[in-house]
Motif scaffolding. Structure first.
Motif, PDB file in Angstrom:
ATOM      1  N   ASP A 235       0.868  -1.177   0.000  1.00 59.86           N
ATOM      2  CA  ASP A 235       0.000   0.000   0.000  1.00 59.86           C
ATOM      3  C   ASP A 235       0.904   1.226   0.000  1.00 59.86           C
ATOM      4  OD1 ASP A 235      -1.841   2.008   0.430  1.00 59.86           O
ATOM      5  OD2 ASP A 235      -2.875   0.996   2.064  1.00 59.86           O
TER       6      ASP A 235
ATOM      7  N   LEU B 228      -1.152   5.613   2.758  1.00 62.57           N
ATOM      8  CA  LEU B 228      -2.220   5.593   3.748  1.00 62.57           C
ATOM      9  C   LEU B 228      -1.850   6.510   4.898  1.00 62.57           C
ATOM     10  CD1 LEU B 228      -2.054   2.634   6.181  1.00 62.57           C
ATOM     11  CD2 LEU B 228      -0.449   2.728   4.272  1.00 62.57           C
TER      12      LEU B 228
ATOM     13  N   HIS C 271      -0.182  10.349  -6.841  1.00 64.32           N
ATOM     14  CA  HIS C 271      -1.012   9.488  -6.015  1.00 64.32           C
ATOM     15  C   HIS C 271      -2.491   9.777  -6.253  1.00 64.32           C
ATOM     16  CE1 HIS C 271      -3.271  10.023  -2.155  1.00 64.32           C
ATOM     17  NE2 HIS C 271      -3.035  11.292  -2.347  1.00 64.32           N
ATOM     18  N   CYS C 272      -3.311   8.746  -6.095  1.00 65.03           N
ATOM     19  CA  CYS C 272      -4.765   8.860  -6.236  1.00 65.03           C
ATOM     20  C   CYS C 272      -5.155   9.549  -7.545  1.00 65.03           C
ATOM     21  CB  CYS C 272      -5.366   9.612  -5.046  1.00 65.03           C
ATOM     22  SG  CYS C 272      -7.170   9.550  -4.954  1.00 65.03           S
TER      23      CYS C 272
ATOM     24  N   THR D 248      -6.384   4.198  -6.326  1.00 63.71           N
ATOM     25  CA  THR D 248      -7.041   3.976  -5.041  1.00 63.71           C
ATOM     26  C   THR D 248      -8.419   3.336  -5.247  1.00 63.71           C
ATOM     27  OG1 THR D 248      -8.163   6.113  -5.073  1.00 63.71           O
ATOM     28  CG2 THR D 248      -5.935   6.050  -4.120  1.00 63.71           C
TER      29      THR D 248
ATOM     30  N   GLU E 243      -2.907   1.772  -3.845  1.00 66.80           N
ATOM     31  CA  GLU E 243      -2.935   2.424  -2.537  1.00 66.80           C
ATOM     32  C   GLU E 243      -4.372   2.492  -2.025  1.00 66.80           C
ATOM     33  OE1 GLU E 243      -2.154   6.679  -2.761  1.00 66.80           O
ATOM     34  OE2 GLU E 243      -2.266   6.585  -4.949  1.00 66.80           O
ATOM     35  N   THR E 244      -4.505   2.664  -0.713  1.00 71.41           N
ATOM     36  CA  THR E 244      -5.840   2.826  -0.135  1.00 71.41           C
ATOM     37  C   THR E 244      -6.182   4.272   0.177  1.00 71.41           C
ATOM     38  OG1 THR E 244      -5.003   2.453   2.112  1.00 71.41           O
ATOM     39  CG2 THR E 244      -5.868   0.525   0.905  1.00 71.41           C
ATOM     40  N   ASP E 245      -5.188   5.091   0.512  1.00 71.33           N
ATOM     41  CA  ASP E 245      -5.411   6.446   1.028  1.00 71.33           C
ATOM     42  C   ASP E 245      -6.263   6.390   2.298  1.00 71.33           C
ATOM     43  OD1 ASP E 245      -4.815   9.170   0.933  1.00 71.33           O
ATOM     44  OD2 ASP E 245      -6.669   9.680  -0.094  1.00 71.33           O
TER      45      ASP E 245
ATOM     46  N   ASN F 215     -11.734   3.544   5.880  1.00 71.14           N
ATOM     47  CA  ASN F 215     -10.957   2.613   5.073  1.00 71.14           C
ATOM     48  C   ASN F 215      -9.729   2.175   5.861  1.00 71.14           C
ATOM     49  OD1 ASN F 215     -10.279   1.097   2.849  1.00 71.14           O
ATOM     50  ND2 ASN F 215      -9.550   2.825   1.618  1.00 71.14           N
TER      51      ASN F 215
ATOM     52  N   LEU G  68      -6.981  -3.023   0.565  1.00 69.33           N
ATOM     53  CA  LEU G  68      -6.270  -2.868  -0.706  1.00 69.33           C
ATOM     54  C   LEU G  68      -6.607  -4.014  -1.660  1.00 69.33           C
ATOM     55  CD1 LEU G  68      -4.202  -1.035  -2.161  1.00 69.33           C
ATOM     56  CD2 LEU G  68      -2.405  -2.566  -1.322  1.00 69.33           C
TER      57      LEU G  68
ATOM     58  N   VAL H 138      -9.193  -3.015  -4.169  1.00 69.63           N
ATOM     59  CA  VAL H 138      -8.647  -2.196  -5.261  1.00 69.63           C
ATOM     60  C   VAL H 138      -7.961  -3.101  -6.269  1.00 69.63           C
ATOM     61  CG1 VAL H 138      -7.087  -0.298  -5.852  1.00 69.63           C
ATOM     62  CG2 VAL H 138      -8.328  -0.254  -3.665  1.00 69.63           C
TER      63      VAL H 138
END
Length: 269
Positions: A13, A16, A163-164, A185, A212-214, A232, A237, A240
């Motif tokens: 991940d 996060l 990211h994201c 994400t 990634e989860t964020d 979350n 993950l 995703v």
């Protein structure tokens, strides 16, 4: 496609917010669930000097499993003072800190003025250049200025990941032209606003894709059974991964292997 109910192999991940206060009651259990779900390494995002310090401390307590970034999010760019770069540089010298950021531009909410954001962004890109660390990037509703500032220093940066990513095809190609990695994400699991992103996955080169989860944000809407809360966590993950694998029509194990290898190269794990 591998079922998301089985723990996938060796997921990382890459983003996060484990220092978020929503994790205070059960942070150790969150990490246990992540490990059980195959998330073997995690990069904790620094969004301010204080958050970066906390992320570094958490990472230091779990060597080889947790790592962190050091940076100031565009929302907090108004706090970027004369000593901020010095404090971030000191954090960046710690072995568990593997990237500069989260940094970039966010003109959607403008919690900091565009001028404050641009200054903080440029300063952190310079810090990445100075330290040789990769950059963990954020951009929302600011694509033109984001690219312009990034282009000024891109040749001096080691590696950079947006990211994201939730942008358009044109924005994706512009980022790939700058040799950026792309972080995906749980946005991709959203049947309301993630459909365009599902279509774009095939345009991301496999060696530029990371997951990634964020967390605690962007809970995957594909989870079954549905989560009891909106928080979350890194164990999610796998959802995703499952959606990305479904969209690319590839085994989840293959996507896991590729994205994990990319993360290890990117963050020099």
């Amino acid at each position: 496609m591998d079922s998301p109910v089985h723990a996938p192999p060796d997921l990382i991940d890459i983003g996060l917010n484990l220092g978020h206060d929503s994790f205070d009651p059960d942070r150790a259990e969150v990490l246990r669930r992540a490990h059980a779900a195959g998330v073997i390494q995690m990069i904790l995002t620094g969004t301010s000097v204080e958050a970066s310090q906390k992320a570094a401390e958490l990472a230091s307590a779990h060597p080889g499993v947790l790592y962190s970034t050091a940076g100031v999010h565009p929302h907090d760019a108004h706090s970027f003072g004369v000593d901020t770069a010095v404090r971030l540089h000191s954090l960046a010298m710690q072995p568990q800190v593997v990237a500069i950021g989260e940094t970039g531009l966010d003109f959607y909410r403008n919690y900091s003025t565009p001028a404050e954001q641009e200054l903080a962004f440029a300063e952190q890109l310079e810090l990445a250049n100075m330290t040789g660390l990769p950059v963990f990037l954020h951009e929302r509703e600011a694509h033109t200025r984001f690219l312009a500032i990034l282009k000024e220093q891109r040749d001096h940066l080691q590696r950079a990941v947006l990211h994201c990513f939730t942008g358009t095809r044109e924005e994706l190609f512009a980022c790939l032209d700058l040799d950026l990695y792309i972080g995906i994400t749980g946005w991709v699991c959203d049947e309301r606003r993630g459909l365009h992103l599902q279509q774009l996955l095939k345009d991301i080169p496999p060696n530029r894709l990371m997951l990634e989860t964020d967390a605690p944000y962007l809970l995957p809407r594909t989870m079954q059974p549905k989560a009891l809360t909106r928080r979350n966590e890194p164990a999610n993950l796998r959802w995703v991964l499952a959606k990305v694998a479904e969209c690319l029509q590839k085994p989840a194990s293959e996507i896991a292997e590729t994205t994990t290898a990319n993360a290890r190269v990117f963050f020099d794990l």
